[in-house]
Design an enzyme around this catalytic site. Structure first.
Site, PDB file in Angstrom:
ATOM      1  N   SER A  64      32.441  33.145  32.585  1.00 57.50           N
ATOM      2  CA  SER A  64      31.151  33.614  32.073  1.00 57.50           C
ATOM      3  C   SER A  64      30.392  34.497  33.057  1.00 57.50           C
ATOM      4  O   SER A  64      29.468  35.203  32.664  1.00 57.50           O
ATOM      5  CB  SER A  64      30.269  32.414  31.693  1.00 57.50           C
ATOM      6  OG  SER A  64      29.886  31.696  32.845  1.00 57.50           O
ATOM      7  N   LYS A 133      24.598  30.626  36.337  1.00 61.88           N
ATOM      8  CA  LYS A 133      24.199  31.819  35.582  1.00 61.88           C
ATOM      9  C   LYS A 133      23.287  32.669  36.463  1.00 61.88           C
ATOM     10  O   LYS A 133      22.888  32.273  37.550  1.00 61.88           O
ATOM     11  CB  LYS A 133      23.445  31.441  34.295  1.00 61.88           C
ATOM     12  CG  LYS A 133      24.190  30.513  33.345  1.00 61.88           C
ATOM     13  CD  LYS A 133      25.377  31.164  32.685  1.00 61.88           C
ATOM     14  CE  LYS A 133      26.077  30.183  31.728  1.00 61.88           C
ATOM     15  NZ  LYS A 133      27.345  30.753  31.210  1.00 61.88           N
TER      16      LYS A 133
END
Length: 278
Positions: A64, A133
């Site tokens: 990701s 993230k």
């Protein structure tokens, strides 16, 4: 009477008793194997303190955050600065605990060795309920992205070419906003947008997809392993641009108020001292 002396000068000139009975015996050196448990204990204690308060290693389990981070990378996360009141900032890559509902599958039960190594920071968290993230917006910001467009923070367009995965679009798979990020929370997104279940996909949860600052473990500062991928993780220049921060009403902070209140007192005291000296 001379026989009762315990530290006379006879030994100094070589006469009489040679004093060998009074000489301290050399201390027998402890075996290395007896010292080893102590050394291991100290090393483990230091590792635990470092992991708890300074730096912790985390493994990247997914794609990701490509190409910034690859699956299998080991990153070092700064856990020290949050202890001094530092909060996440735009552009930082952060590790945070699952606030609930982000990771759908339960983590596998670690064995005893995995649990132990995770406790001292030599392996990732044993429960594996952590995510990584990039911070796109912080408390007070308004963030949005329309299909075919770019991410906007407080009305400013972000040029994400420096870190967005090649071929990835800013948000075509999941447009969002505008969303006002509550104070004390952050909005996060992966660099590989079409392969990242980030804040966009959790707007039905409390916080509308945002993460509480207290859930943040720390900022990822360096890719430490494999050696060939060693690199730092700086904040991209786009987040340093002037005017990106949300407009705020200027208010007097505690320091300014304290100074304003102290000034009359100081002046009054100086006047009293001057009158007394006169």
């Amino acid at each position: 009477m001379d026989d009762d002396r315990t530290g006379g000068g006879g030994g100094a000139d070589g006469d009489g008793d040679d004093g060998s009975g009074d000489e301290p015996q050399p201390r027998k050196q402890r075996s290395f194997w007896k010292e080893l448990p102590l050394l291991i204990g100290i090393a483990l204690l230091l590792a635990l303190l470092i992991k708890t308060f300074l730096v912790q290693a985390f493994s990247i389990p997914s794609e990701s955050m490509m190409n910034t981070l690859q699956r299998g990378d080991r990153v070092l996360v700064d856990k020290l600065t949050p202890w001094f009141g530092s909060e996440p900032e735009r552009g930082e890559v952060v590790v945070f605990h699952d606030p609930g509902g982000w990771l759908n599958e339960p983590a596998p039960e670690p064995n005893a060795l995995q649990w132990f190594l995770s406790q001292i920071g030599l392996m990732p968290s044993a429960d594996q309920q952590d995510l990584i993230k990039r911070v796109i917006a912080v408390g007070g910001d308004t963030v949005e992205c329309k299909r075919g467009g770019k991410v906007h923070v407080n009305g400013k367009e972000l040029d994400e070419t420096g870190y967005l995965y090649p071929g990835s679009t800013p948000c075509d798979d999941q447009p969002f906003g505008p969303i006002k990020v509550p104070d004390g929370r952050i909005w996060v997104m992966g660099d590989n947008r079409q392969n990242s279940l980030d804040s966009r996909y959790h707007q039905e949860l409390p916080g509308n997809g945002t993460i509480e600052n207290k859930e943040v473990v720390g900022r990822a500062i360096v890719v430490a392993w494999p050696i060939g991928r060693w690199s730092t993780l700086p904040v991209p220049d786009v987040f340093e641009r002037t005017g990106l921060a949300a407009a705020a009403v200027a208010t007097a902070g505690p320091g300014a108020l304290g100074l304003a209140g102290a000034l009359p007192v100081v002046l009054w005291r100086r006047r009293l001292l001057a009158e007394r000296d006169a």
